[in-house]
Scaffold this active site. Structure first.
Site, PDB file in Angstrom:
ATOM      1  N   HIS A  27     -37.671  36.305   4.731  1.00 26.12           N
ATOM      2  CA  HIS A  27     -38.761  36.010   3.772  1.00 26.12           C
ATOM      3  C   HIS A  27     -39.534  34.785   4.252  1.00 26.12           C
ATOM      4  O   HIS A  27     -39.167  33.642   3.979  1.00 26.12           O
ATOM      5  CB  HIS A  27     -38.157  35.768   2.381  1.00 26.12           C
ATOM      6  CG  HIS A  27     -39.197  35.681   1.293  1.00 26.12           C
ATOM      7  ND1 HIS A  27     -39.312  36.628   0.288  1.00 26.12           N
ATOM      8  CD2 HIS A  27     -40.174  34.775   1.048  1.00 26.12           C
ATOM      9  CE1 HIS A  27     -40.297  36.300  -0.517  1.00 26.12           C
ATOM     10  NE2 HIS A  27     -40.841  35.175  -0.089  1.00 26.12           N
ATOM     11  N   HIS A  29     -43.696  33.653   5.022  1.00 27.80           N
ATOM     12  CA  HIS A  29     -45.126  34.003   5.003  1.00 27.80           C
ATOM     13  C   HIS A  29     -45.773  33.468   6.278  1.00 27.80           C
ATOM     14  O   HIS A  29     -45.620  32.283   6.591  1.00 27.80           O
ATOM     15  CB  HIS A  29     -45.800  33.421   3.768  1.00 27.80           C
ATOM     16  CG  HIS A  29     -45.247  33.964   2.491  1.00 27.80           C
ATOM     17  ND1 HIS A  29     -45.852  35.015   1.821  1.00 27.80           N
ATOM     18  CD2 HIS A  29     -44.130  33.654   1.787  1.00 27.80           C
ATOM     19  CE1 HIS A  29     -45.131  35.302   0.742  1.00 27.80           C
ATOM     20  NE2 HIS A  29     -44.079  34.503   0.697  1.00 27.80           N
ATOM     21  N   HIS A 207     -42.146  40.447  -4.181  1.00 26.04           N
ATOM     22  CA  HIS A 207     -41.781  39.236  -4.918  1.00 26.04           C
ATOM     23  C   HIS A 207     -41.581  39.628  -6.381  1.00 26.04           C
ATOM     24  O   HIS A 207     -42.424  40.320  -6.959  1.00 26.04           O
ATOM     25  CB  HIS A 207     -42.908  38.204  -4.855  1.00 26.04           C
ATOM     26  CG  HIS A 207     -43.015  37.480  -3.554  1.00 26.04           C
ATOM     27  ND1 HIS A 207     -43.222  38.113  -2.366  1.00 26.04           N
ATOM     28  CD2 HIS A 207     -42.944  36.153  -3.273  1.00 26.04           C
ATOM     29  CE1 HIS A 207     -43.278  37.199  -1.399  1.00 26.04           C
ATOM     30  NE2 HIS A 207     -43.111  36.001  -1.924  1.00 26.04           N
ATOM     31  N   GLU A 210     -39.145  35.363  -9.746  1.00 23.62           N
ATOM     32  CA  GLU A 210     -39.231  33.954  -9.379  1.00 23.62           C
ATOM     33  C   GLU A 210     -39.820  33.217 -10.594  1.00 23.62           C
ATOM     34  O   GLU A 210     -39.220  32.286 -11.114  1.00 23.62           O
ATOM     35  CB  GLU A 210     -40.133  33.783  -8.145  1.00 23.62           C
ATOM     36  CG  GLU A 210     -40.349  32.342  -7.706  1.00 23.62           C
ATOM     37  CD  GLU A 210     -41.434  32.209  -6.623  1.00 23.62           C
ATOM     38  OE1 GLU A 210     -42.217  33.156  -6.414  1.00 23.62           O
ATOM     39  OE2 GLU A 210     -41.516  31.126  -6.000  1.00 23.62           O
ATOM     40  N   ASP A 288     -39.351  30.791   2.964  1.00 24.06           N
ATOM     41  CA  ASP A 288     -40.585  31.104   2.233  1.00 24.06           C
ATOM     42  C   ASP A 288     -41.817  30.534   2.944  1.00 24.06           C
ATOM     43  O   ASP A 288     -42.518  31.267   3.633  1.00 24.06           O
ATOM     44  CB  ASP A 288     -40.476  30.570   0.790  1.00 24.06           C
ATOM     45  CG  ASP A 288     -41.284  31.375  -0.215  1.00 24.06           C
ATOM     46  OD1 ASP A 288     -41.892  32.370   0.187  1.00 24.06           O
ATOM     47  OD2 ASP A 288     -41.291  30.999  -1.410  1.00 24.06           O
ATOM     48  N   ASP A 289     -42.124  29.269   2.732  1.00 27.18           N
ATOM     49  CA  ASP A 289     -43.273  28.595   3.363  1.00 27.18           C
ATOM     50  C   ASP A 289     -42.780  27.205   3.789  1.00 27.18           C
ATOM     51  O   ASP A 289     -43.084  26.208   3.125  1.00 27.18           O
ATOM     52  CB  ASP A 289     -44.418  28.442   2.351  1.00 27.18           C
ATOM     53  CG  ASP A 289     -44.796  29.771   1.705  1.00 27.18           C
ATOM     54  OD1 ASP A 289     -45.520  30.551   2.348  1.00 27.18           O
ATOM     55  OD2 ASP A 289     -44.333  30.025   0.583  1.00 27.18           O
TER      56      ASP A 289
HETATM   57 ZN   LIG Z   1     -42.635  34.204  -0.812  1.00 31.58          ZN
END
Ligand SMILES: [Zn+2]
Length: 343
Positions: A27, A29, A207, A210, A288-289
């Site tokens: 996961h 981006h 997604h 969350e 994630d980021d």
């Molecule tokens: Zn994400």
């Protein structure tokens, strides 16, 4: 099971072994993995004004999740050509390799790569793949792509994204998914796009769970019929749903550092990843980021070890779960599993 207070604390050597483990990340981006210095350099080259995007210390500046999405989209303004995406791919894979990641999948959005136009998307994809092949050769890190639509852009823009995914599906574009603002629209509005991707042979993720609660996770499983869920952690609020995830083998792409930084949980000790795993859910670990959330894969593994007492064998098992849940073909997966066995 050992109670937390009964455990021996992990030694420095244990933590060093954990930091050095080979890792699999599902996961991530593509733009969200851009090192801030890379984005600043590109902005300078192109004379793009990115005021408000960075803090004085050079890190990305945002207040909350929605503002984070705005800053993210502002930073991506400097990524204007296939060549820019090729350079970004090299930069992010350098970071992956430095953290011991041997296989990763990144989320690629045709909305950012050519505005949803299929011809332009093919050119972006070509540049990204070229950079990925060079990185595999030079750094030993394998990349595959998961095409994503953006939830807050709405279902009408998800269709061209799904078409780009379907037309380029194969051994490199291996999945389809959705990111963006979970509080906008309903998952079922995107069924058409997900069906188109499924028919093209792509594996699915979205997604969910969350920002919204367990009902969103249930909708992802029952309506979009995804194999994996991005985050999904709020499933913990409904134990019947947790059992459903365990029984069906749906895999969670858990991003603990992201959740804590954005305030989904106050700290890692309050995060449900260990409880989900203990109840039989297949959990994996991702960033994630990473530069936005001041994290990387080494830090995630070490923090989990320190907080939950997960030893190297537990984290090896989590990595294997991720390799099993990767959307790549069997040959690639076997290669990754073999590498995990020998390290
Ligand atoms: Zn994400």
């Amino acid at each position: 099971m050992t109670r937390r207070e009964d455990r021996e604390p992990l030694s420095e050597e244990d933590l060093a072994e954990i930091a050095a483990l080979p890792k699999v990340e599902l996961h991530l981006h593509h733009e969200g993995a851009a090192p801030p210095a890379f984005i600043r350099g590109l902005a300078q080259e192109k004379s793009v004004n990115l005021s408000g995007v960075f803090r004085a210390d050079g890190s990305y500046a945002y207040r909350d999740f929605v503002h984070f999405l705005n800053v993210y989209e502002a930073a991506t303004q400097v990524l204007q050509t296939p060549r820019d995406y090729g350079r970004l791919t090299t930069a992010l894979l350098e970071d992956c390799a430095a953290n011991g990641v041997i296989y990763c999948e990144t989320f690629l959005s045709p909305d950012f790569c050519g505005g949803g136009d299929l011809g332009a998307w093919r050119e972006y994809l070509h540049a990204i793949r070229e950079a990925a092949e060079a990185a595999e050769r030079d750094m030993g890190v394998v990349l595959r792509g998961v095409v994503t639509c953006v939830r807050h852009f709405g279902p009408d823009r998800a269709k061209p994204a799904a078409r780009c995914a379907a037309e380029t599906a194969g051994n490199w574009i291996v999945g389809f998914g959705m990111g963006g603002d979970e509080n906008r629209g309903e998952l079922r509005d995107f069924m058409y796009a997900f069906d188109m991707a499924r028919e093209a042979g792509l594996k699915l993720t979205t997604h969910a769970g969350e920002w919204r609660g367990p009902s969103e996770v249930r909708a992802a499983v029952e309506e979009l019929r995804v194999a994996r869920i991005g985050h999904g952690v709020r499933a913990i609020e409904d134990l019947a749903l947790v059992d459903l995830l365990a029984e069906t083998g749906v895999v969670l792409e858990v991003c603990p550092g992201s959740n804590v930084t954005l305030g989904v949980y106050p700290d890692l000790a309050a995060h449900p990843i260990a409880r989900l795993r203990e109840r039989g859910v297949k959990v994996t670990v991702s960033t994630d980021d990473p530069p936005f959330f001041h994290t990387n894969m080494r830090r995630e593994y070490v923090s989990l070890a320190q907080t939950f007492g997960w030893d190297a064998d537990t984290l090896r098992a989590v990595t294997r779960t991720a390799a099993d849940a990767a959307f790549c073909n069997t040959d690639t997966r076997d290669r990754i599993l073999k590498q995990l066995d020998t390290k």
